[in-house]
Design an enzyme around this catalytic site. Structure first.
Site, short mmCIF file in Angstrom:
data_model
loop_
_atom_site.label_atom_id
_atom_site.label_comp_id
_atom_site.label_asym_id
_atom_site.label_seq_id
_atom_site.Cartn_x
_atom_site.Cartn_y
_atom_site.Cartn_z
N CYS A 131 99.06 73.80 57.87
CA CYS A 131 98.43 75.10 57.60
C CYS A 131 97.14 75.25 58.40
CB CYS A 131 98.24 75.31 56.10
SG CYS A 131 98.13 77.04 55.68
N HIS A 165 103.60 74.13 53.58
CA HIS A 165 103.04 72.96 52.89
C HIS A 165 104.13 71.96 52.51
CE1 HIS A 165 98.86 74.32 52.51
NE2 HIS A 165 99.42 75.52 52.59
N GLU A 188 103.78 69.06 51.54
CA GLU A 188 103.32 68.11 50.53
C GLU A 188 103.65 68.55 49.10
OE1 GLU A 188 101.56 70.15 52.33
OE2 GLU A 188 99.62 70.69 51.48
N GLY A 221 96.41 66.33 23.72
CA GLY A 221 97.25 66.44 24.91
C GLY A 221 97.53 65.06 25.49
N VAL A 222 98.48 65.02 26.42
CA VAL A 222 98.89 63.73 26.95
C VAL A 222 97.76 63.03 27.72
CG1 VAL A 222 100.04 64.85 28.91
CG2 VAL A 222 100.60 62.52 28.37
N ASP A 223 96.94 63.79 28.43
CA ASP A 223 95.91 63.16 29.27
C ASP A 223 94.90 62.39 28.42
OD1 ASP A 223 97.23 64.76 31.04
OD2 ASP A 223 95.64 66.26 31.16
N SER A 224 94.40 63.05 27.37
CA SER A 224 93.40 62.36 26.56
C SER A 224 94.05 61.25 25.74
CB SER A 224 92.62 63.32 25.68
OG SER A 224 93.46 64.20 25.02
N ALA A 225 95.32 61.43 25.33
CA ALA A 225 95.98 60.37 24.55
C ALA A 225 96.16 59.13 25.44
CB ALA A 225 97.32 60.87 24.03
N ARG A 271 84.60 80.06 30.90
CA ARG A 271 84.93 78.65 31.12
C ARG A 271 83.68 77.77 31.12
NH1 ARG A 271 89.45 76.85 33.33
NH2 ARG A 271 91.26 78.20 33.20
N LYS A 295 103.26 80.01 41.50
CA LYS A 295 101.91 79.51 41.85
C LYS A 295 102.03 78.78 43.17
CE LYS A 295 98.19 76.34 40.58
NZ LYS A 295 97.59 75.45 39.59
N GLU A 329 97.68 79.64 34.25
CA GLU A 329 96.92 80.46 33.31
C GLU A 329 96.50 81.75 34.00
OE1 GLU A 329 96.55 79.43 30.25
OE2 GLU A 329 96.95 77.29 30.41
N1 LIG Z 1 89.80 70.20 21.64
C1 LIG Z 1 89.35 69.15 22.32
N2 LIG Z 1 88.65 68.18 21.67
C2 LIG Z 1 88.17 67.12 22.36
N3 LIG Z 1 88.35 66.94 23.67
C3 LIG Z 1 89.03 67.85 24.36
C4 LIG Z 1 89.57 69.01 23.72
N4 LIG Z 1 90.21 69.73 24.66
C5 LIG Z 1 90.07 69.06 25.82
N5 LIG Z 1 89.36 67.93 25.67
C6 LIG Z 1 88.99 66.95 26.70
O1 LIG Z 1 89.17 67.53 27.99
C7 LIG Z 1 90.10 66.76 28.75
C8 LIG Z 1 90.92 67.62 29.67
O2 LIG Z 1 91.77 68.50 28.93
P1 LIG Z 1 93.26 68.71 29.39
O3 LIG Z 1 93.82 69.84 28.59
O4 LIG Z 1 93.32 68.76 30.86
O5 LIG Z 1 93.93 67.34 28.98
P2 LIG Z 1 94.66 66.98 27.66
O6 LIG Z 1 94.36 68.01 26.64
O7 LIG Z 1 94.31 65.60 27.29
O8 LIG Z 1 96.14 67.00 28.11
P3 LIG Z 1 97.05 68.27 28.40
O9 LIG Z 1 96.74 68.67 29.81
O10 LIG Z 1 98.40 67.71 28.23
O11 LIG Z 1 96.67 69.32 27.43
C9 LIG Z 1 90.93 66.06 27.70
O12 LIG Z 1 91.58 64.93 28.21
C10 LIG Z 1 89.89 65.73 26.68
O13 LIG Z 1 89.16 64.59 27.09
O1 LIG Z 2 91.76 71.03 30.18
C1 LIG Z 2 91.87 72.04 30.86
N1 LIG Z 2 90.76 72.76 31.02
C2 LIG Z 2 90.71 73.91 31.68
O2 LIG Z 2 89.67 74.53 31.80
C3 LIG Z 2 91.97 74.33 32.24
N2 LIG Z 2 92.33 75.41 32.97
C4 LIG Z 2 93.67 75.27 33.24
N3 LIG Z 2 94.13 74.17 32.68
C5 LIG Z 2 95.48 73.63 32.74
O3 LIG Z 2 95.67 73.10 34.05
C6 LIG Z 2 96.99 73.36 34.51
C7 LIG Z 2 96.95 74.19 35.79
O4 LIG Z 2 96.47 75.46 35.44
P1 LIG Z 2 96.28 76.65 36.45
O5 LIG Z 2 97.52 76.72 37.29
O6 LIG Z 2 96.09 77.89 35.61
O7 LIG Z 2 95.05 76.33 37.22
C8 LIG Z 2 97.68 74.08 33.36
O8 LIG Z 2 98.37 73.16 32.60
C9 LIG Z 2 96.54 74.69 32.60
O9 LIG Z 2 96.83 74.94 31.24
C10 LIG Z 2 93.11 73.55 32.08
N4 LIG Z 2 93.05 72.40 31.39
N1 LIG Z 3 96.55 77.13 53.12
C1 LIG Z 3 95.85 77.21 54.25
O1 LIG Z 3 95.51 76.21 54.90
C2 LIG Z 3 95.45 78.60 54.66
C3 LIG Z 3 94.78 78.64 56.01
C4 LIG Z 3 94.07 79.96 56.20
N2 LIG Z 3 92.98 80.07 55.25
C5 LIG Z 3 95.06 81.12 56.04
O2 LIG Z 3 95.02 81.85 55.06
O3 LIG Z 3 95.88 81.29 56.90
MG LIG Z 4 94.77 69.91 26.86
#
Ligand SMILES: Nc1ncnc2c1ncn2[C@@H]1O[C@H](COP(=O)(O)OP(=O)(O)OP(=O)(O)O)[C@@H](O)[C@H]1O
Ligand SMILES: O=c1[nH]c(=O)c2[nH+]cn([C@@H]3O[C@H](COP(=O)(O)O)[C@@H](O)[C@H]3O)c2[nH]1
Ligand SMILES: NC(=O)CC[C@H](N)C(=O)O
Ligand SMILES: [Mg+2]
Length: 724
Positions: A147, A217, A219, A274-278, A355, A716, A722
């Site tokens: 790209c 892309h 990748e 969620g899975v990440d924090s677990a 946010r 996407k 979202e």
């Molecule tokens: N309600 C909450 N209470 C405490 N920690 C939170 C909460 N929501 C998010 N977090 C923190 O923010 C991190 C990022 O959130 P994210 O949603 O990406 O991950 P997740 O909730 O663990 O997994 P998943 O993406 O599967 O929802 C979590 O791993 C956790 O550490």
């Molecule tokens: O913990 C989080 N904090 C955030 O602020 C946040 N914003 C998006 N998401 C999650 O990330 C993944 C990709 O989302 P998007 O395509 O909307 O960016 C999706 O799984 C979204 O639900 C978040 N998770």
């Molecule tokens: N994804 C990219 O690398 C985009 C390259 C450049 N910004 C475009 O829009 O063409």
């Molecule tokens: Mg989560």
């Protein structure tokens, strides 16, 4: 092939890049020695950082990797770290470096077999756009530009790059997301076109010089055969041997946690359920033992219906010390800064501000909880389940130097970044993508209902309620509405010259695309441009634009046609980020007004109910409630289904009923592996149509003040998972 002389190509002419000199008889290739010398003179401000990175390169957790290496130069792409992953999973070690890294710095290590240049949000011809050391292309190592990297390559070799009328965003057989293009006439001389997309050049090669570039892309998961393309570059072109295998990633995480925390200190981990924090909590438990880990779950008021109860139940079963805090008043009245000045969350409309308030409030709640539990700040580290995409999309410097902020994930706000600088934050999963975390979770022995749970964002339902106090209507609204309608009805006979001209324009712009489904369709597609904004990602940059709604009386519902329209609209109308289908009768009235909406307990409760009904209707629920909800067939196809509340009241004649007071709900069943890219699940093909009809009917009947229900058809990019 002609040599290009595009006006926009930033003056990369044969003369300025020293082409056709006697030292080098190959047209397009400047003499290597001269360029290497020039690159040494540059004295870039990044140099110290690069030098340090280069010195530390080739080590994974202290272990030196002596195998073949690939250098990835980072132009700021959302997908940069996905390139890294694609290379490493083919057993070749790769490391990312700033784009400013010089050929000399790479070559003098003697360890690199090739260079990949990533995509990025900028335009190569824009003043001050990040550029690459020209000697990179002539240092003798094979180069693969993706790209932005491809555009840099073509520009360097004397070809042209220009802003095109039609940008491309979305999936065909490959993922394209760009607004700048190379046309067949502007391919640099000496290069062969190896792939095309419509009228654009999608791939070039100069086999003799080992220089390759693709506009798409390879990748991302959405590109068919992307892995094969990397395999060919690594093994056939760079002649890598493939001796690199990652030491157990679990062990790497455990070592890192032990090293950081030391013998005495303890960890406070934020767990959402969620899975990440677990997985993060399970790793901490395994590394440090139960007594040194305290877990807190925060109910911020934006959780799903009864979700915090079931989260606590499943986390307790993991033998963790979990404390639950109900902090919703703190979140609703939270502000960006500690001084509590500035708008509160329940008065805020801008998604980025929402946010930031939520992320910062999490940190403040954490401090209060530590005081309440009598935990001493200096003894504790804070752990979060942050993943690679959270950092990439928040444009964290931990992920890239040039990336655009797509959305600030709540776990990467300014306050979190401050805390990171003190070295007291542990994020063992920061190099992982979602599918890799699930693998790690399984190998740690976590139960399936946690490992396969659908993600739920930290800010929760707060970013699924689209807040607004006025319609979003820019000067382009009316024209965009008209064009949207013509685009969705290409088969119709148009009377006016303007409409015919636009229709012909579209067909010319989309030459090379199969439009027969649209041009042969007899169904009338009603289109309604919604005066609201949603977040998207186009050409590696953030976008914030209109939503287009489609409706029709055609039966059966022509889903494939709608999917096609959804993929074409953002190619032609760049100010449209999302395309939705509205269940029920066609929408006849335009939407002039919005329903004033803020984050209130009442709006959250409505969305909780709609989300609960939608999730049950699509995924079903066994008699025990939660247990297998995310383990059935539909939930394996669909990896996440946000339900979004929109301030849109349909079916109102704006002249006789000016006031808008109802809301609509949009479901977004989304198919993806790593959440960096993905596609909408299509009814009838990916998910049962009858479940969706049942869902739409139930929401309309049971959620008070519901206008319409819709389904999001956007991939996407250009949309995100979202809406905010
Ligand atoms: N309600 C909450 N209470 C405490 N920690 C939170 C909460 N929501 C998010 N977090 C923190 O923010 C991190 C990022 O959130 P994210 O949603 O990406 O991950 P997740 O909730 O663990 O997994 P998943 O993406 O599967 O929802 C979590 O791993 C956790 O550490
Ligand atoms: O913990 C989080 N904090 C955030 O602020 C946040 N914003 C998006 N998401 C999650 O990330 C993944 C990709 O989302 P998007 O395509 O909307 O960016 C999706 O799984 C979204 O639900 C978040 N998770
Ligand atoms: N994804 C990219 O690398 C985009 C390259 C450049 N910004 C475009 O829009 O063409
Ligand atoms: Mg989560």
């Amino acid at each position: 092939m002609k040599r290009a002389n595009s006006e926009n190509s930033g003056g990369s002419t044969a003369e300025s890049s020293g082409h056709n000199t006697p030292e080098n008889d190959e047209p397009g290739f400047p003499p290597t020695k001269r360029l290497l010398a020039r690159s040494e003179e540059r004295g870039d401000s990044d140099t110290e950082e690069i030098r340090q990175k280069m010195n530390g390169c080739g080590r994974v957790n202290g272990e030196a990797i002596e195998e073949d290496r690939i250098a990835i130069l980072d132009s700021g792409a959302q997908y940069g770290k996905v390139i890294d992953r694609r290379v490493r999973e083919q057993n070749v070690f790769s490391e990312m470096f700033p784009l400013a890294t010089t050929a000399k710095q790479i070559c003098e290590t003697g360890k690199f077999k090739g260079i990949i240049i990533s995509g990025g949000p900028n335009s190569v011809y824009a003043p001050g756009a990040p550029t690459v050391d020209p000697a990179i292309f002539s240092c003798g190592l094979p180069v693969f530009g993706i790209c932005y990297g491809f555009q840099l390559l073509n520009k360097w070799a004397g070809g042209g790059v220009s802003r095109e009328k039609v940008r491309e965003d979305g999936q065909t057989e490959v993922l394209l997301t760009h607004g700048d293009s190379v046309s067949p006439a502007t391919v640099a001389s000496g290069f062969r076109i190896i792939a095309s997309s419509g009228q654009h050049v999608a791939g070039i090669a100069h086999e003799k010089e080992h220089l390759y570039g693709v506009q798409f892309h390879p990748e991302v998961d959405l590109t068919l055969h992307g892995r094969q393309i990397f395999h060919n570059f690594l093994y056939n072109i760079c002649k890598c041997k493939g001796g690199f295998t990652m030491r157990s990633r679990e062990q790497i995480c455990i070592d890192e946690i032990r090293q950081t925390v030391g013998e005495e200190n303890k960890v406070l981990v934020l767990v959402s359920g969620g899975v990440d924090s677990a997985v993060c909590a399970a790793l901490l438990h395994k590394s440090l033992g139960k007594d040194r880990v305290t877990a807190i779950h925060v109910d911020n008021g934006f959780m799903r219906y009864n979700e915090s109860d079931s989260v606590i139940k499943s986390l307790n079963a993991l033998d963790l010390n979990v404390h639950r805090y109900n902090s919703w008043p703190e979140f609703f009245s939270g502000t960006v800064n500690c001084d509590r000045k500035g708008p509160k969350l329940d008065q805020t409309i801008d998604p980025e501000t929402k946010r930031q308030i939520i992320g910062n409030t999490f940190m403040r709640v954490k401090d209060r909880v530590m005081d309440e539990l009598n935990l001493k700040q200096h003894e504790y580290f804070l752990a979060q389940g942050t993943l690679r995409p959270d950092l990439i999309e928040s444009a964290s410097s931990l992920a890239s130097g040039h990336a655009d902020t797509i959305k600030t994930h709540h776990n990467d706000t300014a306050l979190v970044r401050e805390l990171r600088k003190t070295g007291r934050v542990i994020e063992p999963l920061k190099d992982f993508h979602k599918d890799e975390v699930r693998e790690l979770g399984s190998s740690l022995g976590l139960p399936d209902h946690i490992v396969h749970r659908h993600p739920f964002p930290g800010p929760g339902l707060a970013i699924r309620i689209i807040c607004a106090d006025r319609p979003y209507r820019c000067a382009d609204f009316d024209e965009t509405s008209i064009k949207l309608n013509i685009l969705a009805n290409l088969g119709r006979e148009y009377q006016s010259n303007g409409e015919r001209a636009f229709r012909d324009d579209i067909c010319t712009s989309l030459e090379g695309w199969d439009l027969s489904l649209l041009t042969n369709s007899l169904d009338e597609i009603h289109t309604t441009l919604l005066p609201i904004k949603s977040v998207g990602v186009q050409g590696d940059s953030r976008s914030y634009s209109y939503v287009a709604a489609l409706s029709s009386s055609a039966k059966p519902i022509p889903w494939i046609l709608f999917e096609k329209i959804a993929s074409l609209v953002p190619k032609i109308l760049h100010n449209v980020n999302r395309i939705v289908y509205v269940f029920g009768d066609p929408i006849l009235y335009p939407i002039e007004n919005i329903t004033k909406t803020h984050l209130t307990r009442e709006s959250v409760q409505k969305l909780q109910l709609a989300d609960h009904l939608a999730t049950d209707a699509l995924f079903g629920r066994d008699e025990n409630g939660e247990k297998d909800k995310y383990l059935n067939d539909v939930s394996k196809v669909v990896q996440q289904m946000p339900v979004v509340m929109l301030p849109v009241h349909f079916d109102r004649d704006p002249f006789t009923q000016p006031n808008s007071y109802q809301h609509s709900f949009c479901v977004r069943p989304f198919i993806t592996a790593d959440f960096m890219t993905g596609v909408a699940a299509l009814p009838g093909r990916d998910i049962p149509e009858e479940n969706l009809f049942a869902m739409a009917e139930q929401i309309k009947r049971l959620v008070p003040g519901t206008s319409r229900v819709m389904i999001d058809l956007t991939s996407k990019p250009p949309g995100t998972t979202e809406w905010e």
